[in-house]
Design an enzyme around this catalytic site. Sequence first.
Site, PDB file in Angstrom:
ATOM      1  N   LYS A  36       6.557  15.598   0.469  1.00 51.36           N
ATOM      2  CA  LYS A  36       5.206  15.596  -0.132  1.00 51.36           C
ATOM      3  C   LYS A  36       4.146  15.389   0.954  1.00 51.36           C
ATOM      4  CE  LYS A  36       4.130  12.039  -3.093  1.00 51.36           C
ATOM      5  NZ  LYS A  36       2.785  11.496  -2.880  1.00 51.36           N
ATOM      6  N   SER A  37       4.357  14.416   1.832  1.00 52.73           N
ATOM      7  CA  SER A  37       3.360  14.146   2.879  1.00 52.73           C
ATOM      8  C   SER A  37       3.134  15.370   3.773  1.00 52.73           C
ATOM      9  CB  SER A  37       3.840  13.006   3.785  1.00 52.73           C
ATOM     10  OG  SER A  37       3.706  11.788   3.143  1.00 52.73           O
ATOM     11  N   GLY A 107      -3.605  10.010  -3.533  1.00 48.33           N
ATOM     12  CA  GLY A 107      -4.333   9.300  -2.486  1.00 48.33           C
ATOM     13  C   GLY A 107      -4.397  10.123  -1.204  1.00 48.33           C
ATOM     14  N   SER A 180      -1.899   2.557   7.958  1.00 44.28           N
ATOM     15  CA  SER A 180      -1.919   3.526   6.870  1.00 44.28           C
ATOM     16  C   SER A 180      -2.050   4.935   7.430  1.00 44.28           C
ATOM     17  CB  SER A 180      -3.103   3.242   5.936  1.00 44.28           C
ATOM     18  OG  SER A 180      -3.423   4.395   5.185  1.00 44.28           O
ATOM     19  N   GLN A 182      -2.671   7.512   5.744  1.00 42.99           N
ATOM     20  CA  GLN A 182      -3.785   8.215   5.093  1.00 42.99           C
ATOM     21  C   GLN A 182      -5.092   7.909   5.821  1.00 42.99           C
ATOM     22  OE1 GLN A 182      -3.531   7.212   0.923  1.00 42.99           O
ATOM     23  NE2 GLN A 182      -1.665   8.393   0.650  1.00 42.99           N
ATOM     24  N   ASP A 327       6.938   3.383   0.750  1.00 47.51           N
ATOM     25  CA  ASP A 327       7.189   4.045  -0.538  1.00 47.51           C
ATOM     26  C   ASP A 327       8.581   3.742  -1.087  1.00 47.51           C
ATOM     27  OD1 ASP A 327       4.684   5.110  -0.525  1.00 47.51           O
ATOM     28  OD2 ASP A 327       5.289   7.040   0.317  1.00 47.51           O
ATOM     29  N   LYS A 354      -0.958   0.932  -4.379  1.00 48.30           N
ATOM     30  CA  LYS A 354      -0.411   2.300  -4.483  1.00 48.30           C
ATOM     31  C   LYS A 354      -0.766   2.876  -5.847  1.00 48.30           C
ATOM     32  CE  LYS A 354       1.167   2.372  -0.402  1.00 48.30           C
ATOM     33  NZ  LYS A 354       0.591   3.311   0.551  1.00 48.30           N
ATOM     34  N   ARG A 358       2.722  -1.981  -7.279  1.00 46.55           N
ATOM     35  CA  ARG A 358       4.183  -1.808  -7.293  1.00 46.55           C
ATOM     36  C   ARG A 358       4.946  -3.130  -7.172  1.00 46.55           C
ATOM     37  NH1 ARG A 358       4.441   3.891  -3.928  1.00 46.55           N
ATOM     38  NH2 ARG A 358       4.181   5.210  -5.774  1.00 46.55           N
ATOM     39  N   ARG A 401       7.213   6.704  -8.752  1.00 50.25           N
ATOM     40  CA  ARG A 401       8.329   5.997  -8.106  1.00 50.25           C
ATOM     41  C   ARG A 401       8.885   4.882  -8.999  1.00 50.25           C
ATOM     42  NH1 ARG A 401       8.253   8.845  -3.499  1.00 50.25           N
ATOM     43  NH2 ARG A 401       6.246   9.148  -2.509  1.00 50.25           N
TER      44      ARG A 401
HETATM   45  C1  S3P Z   1       1.155   8.846   2.707  1.00 50.38           C
HETATM   46  C2  S3P Z   1       0.999   7.636   3.293  1.00 50.38           C
HETATM   47  C3  S3P Z   1       1.346   6.368   2.641  1.00 50.38           C
HETATM   48  C4  S3P Z   1       2.262   6.578   1.452  1.00 50.38           C
HETATM   49  C5  S3P Z   1       1.852   7.719   0.593  1.00 50.38           C
HETATM   50  C6  S3P Z   1       1.771   9.017   1.384  1.00 50.38           C
HETATM   51  C7  S3P Z   1       0.721  10.047   3.447  1.00 50.38           C
HETATM   52  O1  S3P Z   1       0.170   5.739   2.199  1.00 50.38           O
HETATM   53  O2  S3P Z   1       2.334   5.409   0.675  1.00 50.38           O
HETATM   54  O3  S3P Z   1       2.775   7.899  -0.477  1.00 50.38           O
HETATM   55  O4  S3P Z   1       1.106  11.168   3.058  1.00 50.38           O
HETATM   56  O5  S3P Z   1      -0.019   9.890   4.406  1.00 50.38           O
HETATM   57  P1  S3P Z   1      -0.705   4.829   3.194  1.00 50.38           P
HETATM   58  O6  S3P Z   1      -0.936   5.645   4.363  1.00 50.38           O
HETATM   59  O7  S3P Z   1      -1.988   4.528   2.513  1.00 50.38           O
HETATM   60  O8  S3P Z   1       0.144   3.612   3.416  1.00 50.38           O
END
Ligand code: S3P
Length: 440
Positions: A36-37, A107, A180, A182, A327, A354, A358, A401
């Site tokens: 997914k990422s 997110g 993070s 993200q 995750d 999240k 969680r 999840r």
């Molecule tokens: C992700 C980063 C993680 C993860 C999320 C996907 C990403 O979040 O929990 O499911 O694709 O960059 P954080 O970066 O906020 O920890």
Amino acid sequence: MNFVVRLYVGMNTETKKIVNPLTKPLKGVINIPPDKSISHRAAIFSALVKEPILINNFSSGGDCKSTLNVLQQLGVEVNFQSEKNLIISNKKGFKQPSNILDAGNSGTTIRLMSGVLAGSSITSTLTGDESLQKRPMARIIKPLKQMGADIKAENNDTTAPITIKGSQLNGIIYNSPVASAQVKSCILLAGLHAEGKTVLKEPYTSRDHTERLLSYLGANIKTEDNKVQIQKSQLNSKPISIPGDISSAAFFLVAACIVPGSEIIVRDVGLNPTRTGIIDVLKQMNANIEILNKRTECNEEIGDVKVSYSDLKGINIGKDMIPGIIDELPIIAVAATQATGTTIAREAEELRHKESDRIKAICTELKKLGADIEEAIDGFIIHGKTQLRGNCVLETYHDHRIAMCGYVAGLIALKPIQINEFQWVNISFPEFTQVFEKLS
Ligand code: S3P
């Protein structure tokens, strides 16, 4: 927007899922869905390239569909060649969207796109579903403003909707208070279009798919320990192949460890070292896990994972391991109920921010099943090994999840369980139950 109305082919529509205890081991060879990422990043980065890009093995989960929808609203062409292969083309550049951009439950979509849009030449508003509108956005808004972004958000710039008027950005040196990916990716994407150097440092290294894929596409990006530096660059058109999602594989790896007599192989799993924390943790818990056929594709490690039923032991999970299993902590909690001794996971407060809280969700639901689990402010403490009872109704908290954790726990309970609003699995893994059924 209501998630339940977003139906698509292959998705799981069961709102009340009954899970029966397994009477035989899990055996066989499976493939899991595309990461997914990496799928989000492949789509977003392809939209930053003038020439079309072919993406092989793109996620069919709801979150990645949200990314494609947002890109399409911005005028990007998305052409599926087959179910999981698509071509992304943005020859004319982003157009002014006529509607609010809806990131759904994702997110990654809202945070990465904020970084892209901050340095664009259009004005746009990004929002998402009820859960996404509650998640923290100050963590990206603050550094983007330091770069000169013209950005406003709800509740004193802390939550979505976020309105961004694209502007000229300047590079910054930013010490992120959170590990993070993200946040890191948002700033790096803004840095890709900013004047001067952008340097981002994080307390621990979070997943590094952005760095790897940007580098594969020719960006001027350098990584040293937990510091990344990027400079304005043009990306090149190159085909992108996406490995299987280790976070989806995690449910199968744990299930095989805890269902007596099981032995499975999960094929073509992404084995990027910033994501393999689940394998390290399970190995520390005494799991029988082997990696086979390891190779590299598009700058990402990939391989097959063989796992069999294991006599698990409780462990103390160090805080430096948390970003690499962020995750997977809920499914690690399920494994810990079947491990002899105590498993402690602390300094994982991020888990409360999240798709759901969680920590609260997994502790509440595992307690219903009969687990011996204590909720801590920043994690959980689990005493094992406990025979899970079943004969209860679990909730998903609108969190894919948590839904999948309930299913795996149900497989080893004494009595059947019901999981309400199970359709949330579609966010990352629409084929989840079908893949399980192949093994049992
Ligand atoms: C992700 C980063 C993680 C993860 C999320 C996907 C990403 O979040 O929990 O499911 O694709 O960059 P954080 O970066 O906020 O920890």
